[in-house]
Design an enzyme around this catalytic site. Structure first.
Site, mmCIF file in Angstrom:
data_model
loop_
_atom_site.group_PDB
_atom_site.id
_atom_site.type_symbol
_atom_site.label_atom_id
_atom_site.label_comp_id
_atom_site.label_asym_id
_atom_site.label_seq_id
_atom_site.Cartn_x
_atom_site.Cartn_y
_atom_site.Cartn_z
ATOM 1 N N GLN A 43 0.784 -1.245 0.000
ATOM 2 C CA GLN A 43 0.000 0.000 0.000
ATOM 3 C C GLN A 43 0.813 1.291 0.000
ATOM 4 O OE1 GLN A 43 -3.512 2.297 2.497
ATOM 5 N NE2 GLN A 43 -3.180 0.195 2.975
ATOM 6 N N GLU A 78 1.439 -1.487 8.228
ATOM 7 C CA GLU A 78 0.630 -0.379 8.745
ATOM 8 C C GLU A 78 0.613 -0.215 10.267
ATOM 9 O OE1 GLU A 78 -1.628 2.023 7.158
ATOM 10 O OE2 GLU A 78 -1.551 2.649 9.234
ATOM 11 N N ASP A 117 0.588 3.560 6.033
ATOM 12 C CA ASP A 117 0.770 3.221 4.622
ATOM 13 C C ASP A 117 0.504 4.394 3.685
ATOM 14 O OD1 ASP A 117 1.590 0.631 4.955
ATOM 15 O OD2 ASP A 117 -0.416 -0.207 4.855
ATOM 16 N N GLY A 149 -7.668 19.860 19.881
ATOM 17 C CA GLY A 149 -7.207 21.243 19.912
ATOM 18 C C GLY A 149 -7.789 21.960 21.112
ATOM 19 N N GLY A 150 -8.057 23.235 20.953
ATOM 20 C CA GLY A 150 -8.588 24.017 22.071
ATOM 21 C C GLY A 150 -10.098 23.920 22.209
HETATM 22 N N1 CAO Z 1 11.926 -9.592 -9.473
HETATM 23 C C1 CAO Z 1 12.722 -10.297 -8.661
HETATM 24 N N2 CAO Z 1 12.718 -10.181 -7.317
HETATM 25 C C2 CAO Z 1 11.834 -9.309 -6.798
HETATM 26 C C3 CAO Z 1 10.956 -8.548 -7.592
HETATM 27 C C4 CAO Z 1 11.034 -8.722 -9.003
HETATM 28 N N3 CAO Z 1 10.244 -8.039 -9.821
HETATM 29 N N4 CAO Z 1 10.206 -7.790 -6.765
HETATM 30 C C5 CAO Z 1 10.599 -8.072 -5.512
HETATM 31 N N5 CAO Z 1 11.574 -8.972 -5.516
HETATM 32 C C6 CAO Z 1 12.269 -9.555 -4.374
HETATM 33 C C7 CAO Z 1 13.099 -8.554 -3.608
HETATM 34 O O1 CAO Z 1 14.274 -8.269 -4.283
HETATM 35 C C8 CAO Z 1 13.299 -9.292 -2.296
HETATM 36 O O2 CAO Z 1 14.338 -10.217 -2.430
HETATM 37 P P1 CAO Z 1 15.468 -10.483 -1.308
HETATM 38 O O3 CAO Z 1 14.820 -10.304 0.028
HETATM 39 O O4 CAO Z 1 15.880 -11.887 -1.614
HETATM 40 O O5 CAO Z 1 16.549 -9.527 -1.533
HETATM 41 C C9 CAO Z 1 12.025 -10.125 -2.156
HETATM 42 O O6 CAO Z 1 11.342 -10.003 -3.402
HETATM 43 C C10 CAO Z 1 11.111 -9.721 -1.034
HETATM 44 O O7 CAO Z 1 10.932 -8.325 -0.966
HETATM 45 P P2 CAO Z 1 10.367 -7.634 0.351
HETATM 46 O O8 CAO Z 1 11.321 -7.832 1.482
HETATM 47 O O9 CAO Z 1 10.078 -6.240 0.036
HETATM 48 O O10 CAO Z 1 8.992 -8.401 0.567
HETATM 49 P P3 CAO Z 1 8.296 -9.052 1.853
HETATM 50 O O11 CAO Z 1 7.010 -9.587 1.358
HETATM 51 O O12 CAO Z 1 9.176 -10.004 2.575
HETATM 52 O O13 CAO Z 1 8.032 -7.816 2.837
HETATM 53 C C11 CAO Z 1 7.160 -5.653 3.435
HETATM 54 C C12 CAO Z 1 6.962 -6.938 2.616
HETATM 55 C C13 CAO Z 1 6.058 -4.700 3.055
HETATM 56 C C14 CAO Z 1 7.074 -6.000 4.927
HETATM 57 C C15 CAO Z 1 8.544 -5.070 3.112
HETATM 58 O O14 CAO Z 1 8.627 -4.866 1.727
HETATM 59 C C16 CAO Z 1 8.828 -3.753 3.815
HETATM 60 O O15 CAO Z 1 9.108 -3.708 5.020
HETATM 61 N N6 CAO Z 1 8.806 -2.653 3.045
HETATM 62 C C17 CAO Z 1 9.147 -1.345 3.531
HETATM 63 C C18 CAO Z 1 8.070 -0.809 4.396
HETATM 64 C C19 CAO Z 1 6.758 -0.743 3.663
HETATM 65 O O16 CAO Z 1 6.620 -0.168 2.623
HETATM 66 N N7 CAO Z 1 5.767 -1.334 4.304
HETATM 67 C C20 CAO Z 1 4.397 -1.042 3.893
HETATM 68 C C21 CAO Z 1 3.802 -2.045 3.118
HETATM 69 S S1 CAO Z 1 2.107 -1.599 2.978
HETATM 70 O O17 CAO Z 1 1.445 -2.208 4.363
#
Ligand code: CAO
Length: 416
Positions: free
Chosen positions: A17, A140, A169, A248-249
């Site tokens: 998001q 979030e 988010d 607020g106030g």
């Molecule tokens: N091709 C190849 N690899 C891809 C890719 C693509 N098109 N898109 C993503 N990937 C890979 C990434 O490179 C990553 O690989 P490694 O960890 O091996 O280096 C892997 O997918 C996982 O990515 P991620 O860590 O972002 O995904 P996750 O599902 O484990 O975590 C989230 C999700 C949201 C917790 C994490 O991305 C995060 O903390 N983001 C920053 C904070 C944020 O934006 N949070 C809000 C999300 S909305 O609620």
């Protein structure tokens, strides 16, 4: 008429998001936003919380309108090559991967700068760079807890409470959009790109600044006069949860209206704005309070504010929330009905203003989404349906100079 951000090309390397909300906003305003997604699965929200099997979920469609979708496995050599080409001809890359993911993919800030010195790389992370929690992945509610929203929301005798609004988010995405536009403006002057980062914790904290105000007031004087704990309750050394008190106030509270016993949203928010005291007294049938010294000043009212709210609730008991607001608006009293999502979805004013819009989707048919909350005098923001996974892969690859044979080969090797 051309749109303000026409000509700006954005690599949308976002998911879930926070990032998608940012790039969607920029797409609405005319940027060419190319959403890069993993072949086969795409953004996880395409399949999360589905209401129609085999069709993109509303979670995805409501955060990815006006974009194009390119599938690309950026961990393969061919995928990396495509991304490099895209970087060379784009203005902005937005990403919200977990910490370090972009670097591990081989696209460090140094590498991106080498490919395109004008590139703006915009990131959302849970915590800011150098923070002792910088390695954490964040969703979030984690951000709402880390940014001060949860400890200050809810009731004093209940646990910390998160808001239904996406403060962690979408709010972070909106902050990032401001950062991107600022960096683009700066690039117009310097020709140089830069990194822009917003942490979800910081974006929540930015919206909680009045609570930081309150912490400092509490430290100094030991009480907070606008909180329900004043003057009859107790304060500790931390900002308490104030229930539905006005921040607020102006004292305010959520008050019951006719039907509250069965309708969970039969309430209004009522604000006692200081200078509106005489009209309030007239509206609720208490003209004798207007000149009564026990009520005339905000300070005099403070210790009986809940008795006053109870009197207003008594006045409200035979009025629906809409009837009550229709009466109170004539007295210039700041108030509103507590609206359910169903009421908002069908609100004719929100439909007319484009704040809630119906859009078409190739698989789903029509669905409702939230339109632009920002209104322009010289632009109508048109919202289009979200793209199917990889819908624009071939056209993007062609525009990067790949031949049909090369494109077929990339599909076969699952690089796209
Ligand atoms: N091709 C190849 N690899 C891809 C890719 C693509 N098109 N898109 C993503 N990937 C890979 C990434 O490179 C990553 O690989 P490694 O960890 O091996 O280096 C892997 O997918 C996982 O990515 P991620 O860590 O972002 O995904 P996750 O599902 O484990 O975590 C989230 C999700 C949201 C917790 C994490 O991305 C995060 O903390 N983001 C920053 C904070 C944020 O934006 N949070 C809000 C999300 S909305 O609620």
């Amino acid at each position: 008429m051309s749109k303000p951000l026409e000509g700006i090309k954005i690599i949308d390397f976002t998911h879930v998001q926070a990032g998608p909300a940012c790039t969607q906003l920029l797409a609405w305003f005319g940027a060419d936003v190319i959403k890069v997604e993993r072949p086969g699965s795409g953004d996880v929200t395409r399949s999360q919380l589905r209401d129609i099997s085999n069709a993109d979920a509303l979670y995805f469609t409501m955060l990815n309108s006006n974009k194009r979708s390119l599938t690309l496995d950026t961990k393969t050599p061919q995928g990396k090559e495509v991304l490099e080409k895209l970087i060379k001809e784009s203005d902005v890359m937005v990403e919200n991967f977990g910490p370090g993911a972009l670097d591990r993919m081989g696209f460090t800030w140094e590498r991106i700068k080498e490919l395109n010195p004008g590139m703006i790389v915009a990131s959302v992370k849970g915590f800011s760079e150098g923070h002792h929690y910088e390695d954490l992945k964040v969703y979030e509610n984690v951000a709402q807890c880390a940014g001060g929203a949860a400890s200050t929301s809810g009731f004093w005798d209940g646990p910390p409470t998160v808001s239904g609004a996406a403060l962690g988010d979408s709010n972070t995405g909106m902050h990032l959009a401001i950062g991107i536009l600022t960096a683009l403006h700066q690039r117009n002057k310097t020709g140089k790109g830069q990194k822009v980062a917003v942490s979800m914790q910081d974006a929540v904290l930015n919206l909680c600044r009045v609570k930081l105000r309150d912490q400092q007031r509490l430290d100094r004087v030991g009480y907070l006069e606008e909180y329900p704990q004043y003057p009859h309750g107790k304060f500790t050394d931390v900002v308490p949860r104030g229930g539905n008190a006005g921040g607020g106030g102006q004292p305010g509270w959520v008050l019951k209206c006719k039907g509250w016993e069965t309708d969970p949203n039969a309430y209004i928010y009522f604000t006692i704005q200081g200078h509106a005291w005489p009209p309030i007294c007239k509206a609720i049938g208490k003209p004798e309070w207007i000149n009564d010294p026990a009520y005339t000043t905000a300070q005099a009212r403070q210790d009986k504010i809940f008795d006053i709210f109870a009197t207003i609730e008594d006045w409200l008991k035979d009025k629906t929330k809409f009837e009550a607001v229709d009466i109170l608006r004539k007295f210039d009293i700041p108030c509103a009905p507590v609206l359910s999502m169903k009421e908002l979805a069908n609100d004719p004013s929100l439909r007319a203003s484009g704040s809630i819009v119906e859009v078409d989707h190739k698989e789903r048919g029509k669905y409702l989404t939230v339109g632009s909350p920002i209104k322009f005098s010289d632009m109508t923001v048109e919202i289009t349906g979200s793209p199917l996974l990889g819908e624009h892969t071939d056209e993007v690859l062609e525009s990067l100079g790949y031949t049909p044979e090369q494109i077929t080969e990339m599909h076969a090797s699952r690089a796209v």
